[in-house]
Design a protein around this motif. Structure first.
Motif, PDB file in Angstrom:
ATOM      1  N   HIS A   1     -11.067 -35.742 -54.012  1.00 42.92           N
ATOM      2  CA  HIS A   1     -11.479 -36.832 -53.615  1.00 42.92           C
ATOM      3  C   HIS A   1     -11.120 -37.931 -54.315  1.00 42.92           C
ATOM      4  O   HIS A   1     -11.865 -39.173 -54.554  1.00 42.92           O
TER       5      HIS A   1
ATOM      6  N   ARG B   1     -17.240 -21.458 -53.195  1.00 43.99           N
ATOM      7  CA  ARG B   1     -15.474 -20.977 -52.700  1.00 43.99           C
ATOM      8  C   ARG B   1     -14.942 -20.797 -54.219  1.00 43.99           C
ATOM      9  O   ARG B   1     -13.959 -19.999 -54.037  1.00 43.99           O
TER      10      ARG B   1
ATOM     11  N   THR C   1      -7.695 -22.684 -48.533  1.00 37.03           N
ATOM     12  CA  THR C   1      -8.844 -23.216 -48.073  1.00 37.03           C
ATOM     13  C   THR C   1      -9.593 -23.458 -49.507  1.00 37.03           C
ATOM     14  O   THR C   1     -10.711 -23.551 -49.808  1.00 37.03           O
ATOM     15  N   ASN C   2      -8.855 -23.026 -50.615  1.00 39.36           N
ATOM     16  CA  ASN C   2      -9.309 -23.239 -52.061  1.00 39.36           C
ATOM     17  C   ASN C   2      -9.972 -24.788 -52.388  1.00 39.36           C
ATOM     18  O   ASN C   2      -9.726 -25.597 -51.762  1.00 39.36           O
ATOM     19  N   ILE C   3     -10.291 -24.783 -53.586  1.00 44.20           N
ATOM     20  CA  ILE C   3     -11.209 -25.864 -53.823  1.00 44.20           C
ATOM     21  C   ILE C   3     -10.478 -27.466 -53.402  1.00 44.20           C
ATOM     22  O   ILE C   3     -10.884 -28.143 -52.896  1.00 44.20           O
TER      23      ILE C   3
ATOM     24  N   MET D   1     -10.050 -27.449 -49.819  1.00 44.26           N
ATOM     25  CA  MET D   1     -11.204 -27.554 -49.202  1.00 44.26           C
ATOM     26  C   MET D   1     -11.700 -29.005 -49.123  1.00 44.26           C
ATOM     27  O   MET D   1     -12.360 -29.463 -48.212  1.00 44.26           O
ATOM     28  N   LEU D   2     -11.740 -29.652 -50.381  1.00 43.12           N
ATOM     29  CA  LEU D   2     -12.315 -30.957 -50.540  1.00 43.12           C
ATOM     30  C   LEU D   2     -11.787 -32.025 -49.548  1.00 43.12           C
ATOM     31  O   LEU D   2     -11.983 -32.922 -49.206  1.00 43.12           O
ATOM     32  N   ARG D   3     -10.437 -31.514 -49.109  1.00 45.56           N
ATOM     33  CA  ARG D   3      -9.752 -32.857 -48.431  1.00 45.56           C
ATOM     34  C   ARG D   3      -9.513 -32.019 -46.751  1.00 45.56           C
ATOM     35  O   ARG D   3      -8.687 -32.478 -46.122  1.00 45.56           O
TER      36      ARG D   3
ATOM     37  N   TYR E   1     -10.523 -26.447 -44.610  1.00 44.86           N
ATOM     38  CA  TYR E   1     -11.456 -25.544 -43.432  1.00 44.86           C
ATOM     39  C   TYR E   1     -10.993 -26.035 -42.075  1.00 44.86           C
ATOM     40  O   TYR E   1     -11.156 -25.092 -41.096  1.00 44.86           O
ATOM     41  N   ASP E   2     -10.893 -27.419 -42.068  1.00 46.89           N
ATOM     42  CA  ASP E   2     -10.535 -28.199 -40.564  1.00 46.89           C
ATOM     43  C   ASP E   2      -9.192 -27.622 -40.140  1.00 46.89           C
ATOM     44  O   ASP E   2      -9.068 -27.490 -38.834  1.00 46.89           O
TER      45      ASP E   2
ATOM     46  N   GLU F   1      -9.574 -23.966 -38.893  1.00 45.56           N
ATOM     47  CA  GLU F   1     -10.295 -24.004 -37.625  1.00 45.56           C
ATOM     48  C   GLU F   1      -9.379 -24.381 -36.630  1.00 45.56           C
ATOM     49  O   GLU F   1      -9.100 -23.570 -35.620  1.00 45.56           O
TER      50      GLU F   1
ATOM     51  N   GLU G   1      -5.857 -16.974 -43.828  1.00 46.77           N
ATOM     52  CA  GLU G   1      -6.668 -17.958 -45.058  1.00 46.77           C
ATOM     53  C   GLU G   1      -6.178 -17.387 -46.397  1.00 46.77           C
ATOM     54  O   GLU G   1      -6.616 -16.291 -46.646  1.00 46.77           O
ATOM     55  N   VAL G   2      -5.538 -18.442 -47.192  1.00 47.11           N
ATOM     56  CA  VAL G   2      -5.224 -17.716 -48.516  1.00 47.11           C
ATOM     57  C   VAL G   2      -5.649 -18.653 -49.656  1.00 47.11           C
ATOM     58  O   VAL G   2      -6.244 -19.593 -49.316  1.00 47.11           O
TER      59      VAL G   2
END
Ligand code: FMN
Ligand code: SF4
Ligand code: FES
Lengths: 436, 173
Positions: free
Chosen positions: A252, A339, B88-90, B93-95, B98-99, B102, B125-126
């Motif tokens: 972020h 995660r 989808t790792n950290i 994921m933060l950005r 996952y969207d 999906e 998903e890797v």
């Protein structure tokens, strides 16, 4: 194509040639390339190792071991051939710096490998890239072929009577193969299960021969240390932490990217000045300072924190691979922890029980917890599980999995409590992550 | 392998493998890359691939399987022509990783490790793919796409579908 970023506080040593077409060998030479290797050829092994020691260069792969000292452990006489092994497995979440080195400056990796070979008396070096980096492997392969064509590699490098060869190698998907002995197993055509140490690779490594293994950034730094001189390089950093580091700032922030900053640069400034602050003007909640395996730090812990191995270690975390992952206040730490552990559970090679079972139970507990089915005693259970993995495994992956989880539970206990007894995740977004 | 016509690989790949096994101090070091390159051409590690690789290296098929099962990129079933791998790792994921994942699921109508009926796409998903500073990132086969938003997903798929169609037409011409 990965975007390059820039900031006035950067000290561009390793990234000096980025964006300048240096993947082309003539351009690399034009920019001063391969001069350091020639100099080392004249000066000889003892001089090289002394320079490396004086530079205070420490390994960029994660542990920060002094490079000159590592090279000096290789026995001068050896019945078996010696090897140099460049670790480009780059799989620690949050880390993408070697990616840019292979893309923009592949000859620096080759030149560093030659110098390491001269220092320890090896005739062969391997450059191992993770399987996903196919386009980067092709860039490296072309660079190696060009270096052979110019006579910089081969039987008589730079017209001398010294032989040095380089082989590039592809992995096929495995974080654990980044661990040095597992990497050797993989390169020998086996499963990436690590070896018991001692003996250490410097004595018994690849094919049983003495082997120096270094991270790709470490190796790409070596020619610059030689060119600018060890003392000048050391002077850029802090005591015992020479030079600069490629910090990959992700998550972020307004301007994520890989920035080259002097060792000891303040972490708060990395986030707020260099990377443009927390995205959307939000509040900082936490920061993972050196890749996913390094324990999380709170905003108050980074105020005056200098990013070198010793200071971050003192603050209870690690500088690791230099991957700074910034987390804002809208993020669920329980989900982040889940995660993180899912990754380690997926990557555990399964050899030792504390790692294999520990990561699996932690993932199960955190999944249930995040879905709202946790009870009070689960919090202590998670902590107990993680504590019992520490120091009880054959390789450091067990610790790498347990340490961040311990950090999250200790520093964000309240957030775990907010998920208790059927309460939905206060940040609910992906609460649907499959319940196992 | 002495007799080229016996190989299940293209002449180019067979020749590459002949050179590959000579390259290392120990023949077996060719195993992991050889499996990956074989998979790139055949699509997956079929029984025939395993058998030929075992023979080329000079080890048993069981030994090859034992090694192959360790590595996450190696597979024993066909994937789609274009394998979409969403991190989808950290950092991703933060950005919004996952969207992105999906959206690919919706567009393709398959989930993790699913293959579309026409065989053009598969989805996975890797874990981290080394593009964290340009997150969220994906790989389609070996191509990186980074800094993604869910809105870009249909366009990316259309691009690859176009490639698949063009190659299909070329093959029938
Ligand atoms: C599970 C695990 C994964 C690792 N992954 C990497 C990696 O991807 N790249 C790397 O350079 N070092 C990695 N390391 C560290 C290596 O074992 C080794 O310490 C390093 O390559 C030494 O190089 P350096 O001294 O230049 O840092 C990993 C270690 C562990 C335990
Ligand atoms: S700690 Fe984990 S990854 Fe390392 S040897 Fe043990 S089971 Fe394998
Ligand atoms: S976390 Fe997605 S590329 Fe690293």
């Amino acid at each position: 194509m990965p975007r390059l970023v820039s900031h006035p506080d950067e000290v561009k040593i390793v990234t000096r040639r980025f964006g300048q077409g240096a993947a082309n060998i003539d351009r690399y030479v034009e920019l001063g390339g391969y001069e350091a290797a020639k100099k080392c050829l004249e000066q000889g092994p003892d001089w090289i190792i002394n320079e490396m020691k004086a530079s205070n260069l420490r390994g960029r792969g994660g542990a920060g071991f002094p490079t000159g000292m590592k090279w000096s452990f290789v026995p001068k006489q050896s019945a078996k051939p010696k090897y140099v092994l460049v670790n480009g497995d780059e799989s620690e979440p949050g880390t993408c710096k070697d990616h840019l080195i292979f893309l923009h400056d592949p000859h620096a990796v080759i030149e560093g490998t030659i110098i390491a070979g001269l220092a320890i008396g090896a005739k062969l070096g391997f450059i191992y890239l993770r399987g996903e980096y196919r386009y980067l492997l092709e860039i490296m392969e072309k660079a190696v072929a060009d270096a052979y064509a110019k006579g910089f590699l081969g039987k008589n490098i730079f017209g001398s009577d010294v032989e040095f060869n380089v082989i590039t190698q592809s992995g096929a998907g495995a974080y654990e193969v980044g661990e040095e002995s597992a990497l050797m197993e993989s390169l020998e055509g086996k499963r990436g299960v690590p070896r018991i140490k001692p003996p250490f690779p410097a004595v018994v490594g690849l094919y049983g021969g003495p082997t120096v293994i270094n991270n790709a950034e470490t190796i790409a730094t070596v020619p610059h240390v030689i060119s600018m001189g060890a003392e000048a390089y050391a002077a850029v950093g802090t005591p015992r932490n020479g030079g600069t580091r490629l910090f990959g700032v992700s998550g972020h922030v307004e301007r994520p990217g890989v920035y080259e900053l002097p060792m000891g640069y303040n972490l708060k400034k990395i986030i707020y000045d260099v990377a443009g602050g927390v995205r959307g003007g939000r509040k900082l909640k936490a920061v993972v300072p050196g890749g996913s395996s390094t324990p999380v730090l709170l905003p108050e812990e980074i105020e005056s924190l200098g990013m070198d191995f010793d200071q971050v270690g003192k603050a209870g975390s690690m500088l690791g691979s230099g991957g700074v992952v910034v987390i804002d206040d809208q993020t669920c730490i329980v989900e982040f922890a889940l995660r993180t552990i899912s990754f380690y559970q997926h990557e555990s090679c399964g050899w030792c029980i504390p790692c294999r079972e520990g990561t699996d139970w932690l993932k199960k507990s955190l999944t249930r917890f995040h879905a709202g089915f946790g009870v009070e005693k689960d919090i202590d259970n998670i902590r107990y599980l993680a504590e019992n993995m520490l120091g009880r495994t054959f390789c450091p992956l067990g610790d790498a999995a347990a340490m961040p989880i311990l950090g999250f539970v200790k520093k964000f206990r309240k957030e775990f409590e907010d998920h208790l007894n059927g309460k939905p995740c206060p940040f609910a977004k992906h609460a649907e992550i499959a319940l196992v | 392998m002495s007799n080229e016509t016996m190989s299940i690989f293209s002449p180019q790949l067979a020749a590459r493998f002949d050179a590959l096994v000579q390259k290392y101090p120990v023949r077996r070091s060719a195993l992991v890359p050889m499996l990956l390159y074989a998979q790139d051409e055949i699509g997956y590690l079929s029984d025939a691939v395993i058998a030929e690789v075992a023979e080329r290296i000079g080890i048993t098929e069981l030994d090859v399987r034992n090694v192959a099962t360790y590595y996450s990129m190696l597979r024993f079933k066909p994937a789609g022509k274009f394998n979409v791998q969403v991190c989808t790792n950290i950092s991703c994921m933060l950005r919004g990783g996952y969207d992105i994942f999906e959206r690919f699921q919706e567009e393709l109508g398959v989930g993790h490790k699913g293959v579309t009926q026409d065989g053009v796409f598969s989805l996975e998903e890797v874990e981290c793919i080394g593009a964290c500073c340009w997150a969220p990132a994906i790989q389609v086969n070996y191509d990186f796409h980074d800094d993604l938003t869910p809105e870009q997903v249909p366009g990316i798929l259309a691009g690859y579908r176009g490639k698949a169609n063009a190659e299909g037409k070329a093959a029938h011409a």
